[in-house]
Scaffold this motif. Sequence first.
Motif, PDB file in Angstrom:
ATOM      1  N   LYS A   1       0.828  -1.206   0.000  1.00 12.00           N
ATOM      2  CA  LYS A   1       0.000   0.000   0.000  1.00 12.00           C
ATOM      3  C   LYS A   1       0.861   1.255   0.000  1.00 12.00           C
ATOM      4  N   VAL A   2       1.888   1.282   0.824  1.00 14.96           N
ATOM      5  CA  VAL A   2       2.793   2.434   0.868  1.00 14.96           C
ATOM      6  C   VAL A   2       3.429   2.653  -0.509  1.00 14.96           C
ATOM      7  N   ALA A   3       3.901   1.574  -1.130  1.00 17.28           N
ATOM      8  CA  ALA A   3       4.534   1.686  -2.451  1.00 17.28           C
ATOM      9  C   ALA A   3       3.548   2.202  -3.496  1.00 17.28           C
ATOM     10  N   MET A   4       2.315   1.710  -3.450  1.00 18.82           N
ATOM     11  CA  MET A   4       1.302   2.187  -4.395  1.00 18.82           C
ATOM     12  C   MET A   4       0.945   3.641  -4.109  1.00 18.82           C
ATOM     13  N   ASP A   5       0.829   4.007  -2.840  1.00 19.23           N
ATOM     14  CA  ASP A   5       0.533   5.401  -2.477  1.00 19.23           C
ATOM     15  C   ASP A   5       1.648   6.344  -2.933  1.00 19.23           C
ATOM     16  N   LYS A   6       2.892   5.868  -2.877  1.00 22.17           N
ATOM     17  CA  LYS A   6       4.029   6.678  -3.315  1.00 22.17           C
ATOM     18  C   LYS A   6       4.103   6.766  -4.841  1.00 22.17           C
ATOM     19  N   GLY A   7       3.340   5.912  -5.533  1.00 21.27           N
ATOM     20  CA  GLY A   7       3.358   5.918  -6.987  1.00 21.27           C
ATOM     21  C   GLY A   7       4.521   5.160  -7.599  1.00 21.27           C
ATOM     22  N   ILE A   8       5.174   4.315  -6.792  1.00 24.49           N
ATOM     23  CA  ILE A   8       6.323   3.565  -7.325  1.00 24.49           C
ATOM     24  C   ILE A   8       5.981   2.115  -7.646  1.00 24.49           C
ATOM     25  N   LEU A   9       4.748   1.702  -7.387  1.00 21.57           N
ATOM     26  CA  LEU A   9       4.347   0.324  -7.646  1.00 21.57           C
ATOM     27  C   LEU A   9       2.893   0.273  -8.096  1.00 21.57           C
ATOM     28  N   LYS A  10       2.659  -0.515  -9.124  1.00 21.82           N
ATOM     29  CA  LYS A  10       1.309  -0.865  -9.546  1.00 21.82           C
ATOM     30  C   LYS A  10       1.256  -2.387  -9.596  1.00 21.82           C
ATOM     31  N   ILE A  11       0.067  -2.925  -9.541  1.00 25.07           N
ATOM     32  CA  ILE A  11      -0.121  -4.375  -9.615  1.00 25.07           C
ATOM     33  C   ILE A  11      -0.871  -4.678 -10.907  1.00 25.07           C
ATOM     34  N   ALA A  12      -0.368  -5.668 -11.638  1.00 20.05           N
ATOM     35  CA  ALA A  12      -0.992  -6.035 -12.908  1.00 20.05           C
ATOM     36  C   ALA A  12      -1.184  -7.544 -12.968  1.00 20.05           C
ATOM     37  N   ASN A  13      -2.205  -7.935 -13.712  1.00 23.79           N
ATOM     38  CA  ASN A  13      -2.477  -9.346 -13.961  1.00 23.79           C
ATOM     39  C   ASN A  13      -2.734  -9.482 -15.453  1.00 23.79           C
ATOM     40  N   GLU A  14      -1.939 -10.324 -16.097  1.00 22.30           N
ATOM     41  CA  GLU A  14      -2.031 -10.543 -17.539  1.00 22.30           C
ATOM     42  C   GLU A  14      -1.979  -9.219 -18.304  1.00 22.30           C
ATOM     43  N   SER A  15      -1.000  -8.395 -17.955  1.00 22.00           N
ATOM     44  CA  SER A  15      -0.705  -7.120 -18.616  1.00 22.00           C
ATOM     45  C   SER A  15      -1.766  -6.051 -18.421  1.00 22.00           C
ATOM     46  N   VAL A  16      -2.670  -6.236 -17.472  1.00 22.15           N
ATOM     47  CA  VAL A  16      -3.709  -5.247 -17.180  1.00 22.15           C
ATOM     48  C   VAL A  16      -3.558  -4.825 -15.720  1.00 22.15           C
ATOM     49  N   PHE A  17      -3.466  -3.512 -15.494  1.00 21.91           N
ATOM     50  CA  PHE A  17      -3.352  -3.020 -14.133  1.00 21.91           C
ATOM     51  C   PHE A  17      -4.638  -3.277 -13.362  1.00 21.91           C
ATOM     52  N   LEU A  18      -4.491  -3.728 -12.115  1.00 22.98           N
ATOM     53  CA  LEU A  18      -5.663  -3.891 -11.255  1.00 22.98           C
ATOM     54  C   LEU A  18      -6.246  -2.518 -10.958  1.00 22.98           C
ATOM     55  N   GLU A  19      -7.550  -2.452 -10.935  1.00 22.30           N
ATOM     56  CA  GLU A  19      -8.225  -1.192 -10.634  1.00 22.30           C
ATOM     57  C   GLU A  19      -8.629  -1.175  -9.167  1.00 22.30           C
ATOM     58  N   GLY A  20      -8.657   0.010  -8.619  1.00 24.73           N
ATOM     59  CA  GLY A  20      -9.047   0.191  -7.232  1.00 24.73           C
ATOM     60  C   GLY A  20      -8.035   1.041  -6.507  1.00 24.73           C
ATOM     61  N   THR A  21      -8.379   1.396  -5.293  1.00 22.98           N
ATOM     62  CA  THR A  21      -7.456   2.176  -4.469  1.00 22.98           C
ATOM     63  C   THR A  21      -6.331   1.266  -3.992  1.00 22.98           C
ATOM     64  N   SER A  22      -5.291   1.900  -3.488  1.00 20.22           N
ATOM     65  CA  SER A  22      -4.188   1.100  -2.949  1.00 20.22           C
ATOM     66  C   SER A  22      -4.679   0.231  -1.789  1.00 20.22           C
ATOM     67  N   GLN A  23      -5.603   0.738  -0.999  1.00 17.77           N
ATOM     68  CA  GLN A  23      -6.154  -0.054   0.109  1.00 17.77           C
ATOM     69  C   GLN A  23      -6.940  -1.252  -0.422  1.00 17.77           C
ATOM     70  N   GLU A  24      -7.740  -1.048  -1.449  1.00 22.20           N
ATOM     71  CA  GLU A  24      -8.527  -2.145  -2.019  1.00 22.20           C
ATOM     72  C   GLU A  24      -7.623  -3.223  -2.608  1.00 22.20           C
ATOM     73  N   ILE A  25      -6.581  -2.801  -3.312  1.00 19.19           N
ATOM     74  CA  ILE A  25      -5.660  -3.781  -3.906  1.00 19.19           C
ATOM     75  C   ILE A  25      -4.887  -4.506  -2.811  1.00 19.19           C
ATOM     76  N   SER A  26      -4.475  -3.773  -1.796  1.00 26.07           N
ATOM     77  CA  SER A  26      -3.800  -4.385  -0.655  1.00 26.07           C
ATOM     78  C   SER A  26      -4.708  -5.416   0.018  1.00 26.07           C
ATOM     79  N   ASP A  27      -5.979  -5.073   0.163  1.00 26.09           N
ATOM     80  CA  ASP A  27      -6.941  -6.001   0.771  1.00 26.09           C
ATOM     81  C   ASP A  27      -7.155  -7.244  -0.084  1.00 26.09           C
ATOM     82  N   ILE A  28      -7.122  -7.084  -1.398  1.00 20.25           N
ATOM     83  CA  ILE A  28      -7.236  -8.246  -2.296  1.00 20.25           C
ATOM     84  C   ILE A  28      -6.069  -9.196  -2.042  1.00 20.25           C
ATOM     85  N   PHE A  29      -4.864  -8.639  -1.934  1.00 26.24           N
ATOM     86  CA  PHE A  29      -3.701  -9.475  -1.622  1.00 26.24           C
ATOM     87  C   PHE A  29      -3.895 -10.171  -0.289  1.00 26.24           C
ATOM     88  N   LYS A  30      -4.296  -9.405   0.714  1.00 29.02           N
ATOM     89  CA  LYS A  30      -4.448  -9.944   2.073  1.00 29.02           C
ATOM     90  C   LYS A  30      -5.382 -11.153   2.085  1.00 29.02           C
TER      91      LYS A  30
END
Length: 119
Positions: free
Chosen positions: A49-78
């Motif tokens: 989440k910190v990395a996404m908030d800083k703008g230095i990390l995005k998460i992608a699956n099959e060349s498509v960036f996951l949509e949502g806030t950094s908290q939502e994406i972090s929660d998906i991982f969790k």
Amino acid sequence: MTDGILEFVEDILEVSFGFDIDAIWYNLEGRCNNLSYREKIEAFCYILKVAMDKGILKIANESVFLEGTSQEISDIFKSSFPASEDKMSDDMFCFDIDDNFWTPGGGVWICNDGDEIWT
């Protein structure tokens, strides 16, 4: 989040930058080896989440960036982690012991000049 984790966030991001996101997990384990599995998951997701908030990390699956806030994406991982640490593969972070791919995506590091490092 304990202060012990917070003091390592920037260091973990610095040494993990450009590598697969499992580098965050392994660097976290190396610095905070006394954490329970659930605490490691919390810390890992916080660092994502910190990395996404800083703008230095995005998460992608099959060349498509996951949509949502950094908290939502972090929660998906969790919620995607295997139920217990003994269910994680010893060989590959993103697989469980039954060779099922469990991570919702991989990391894309964003460089200062805007270049992307897909992992």
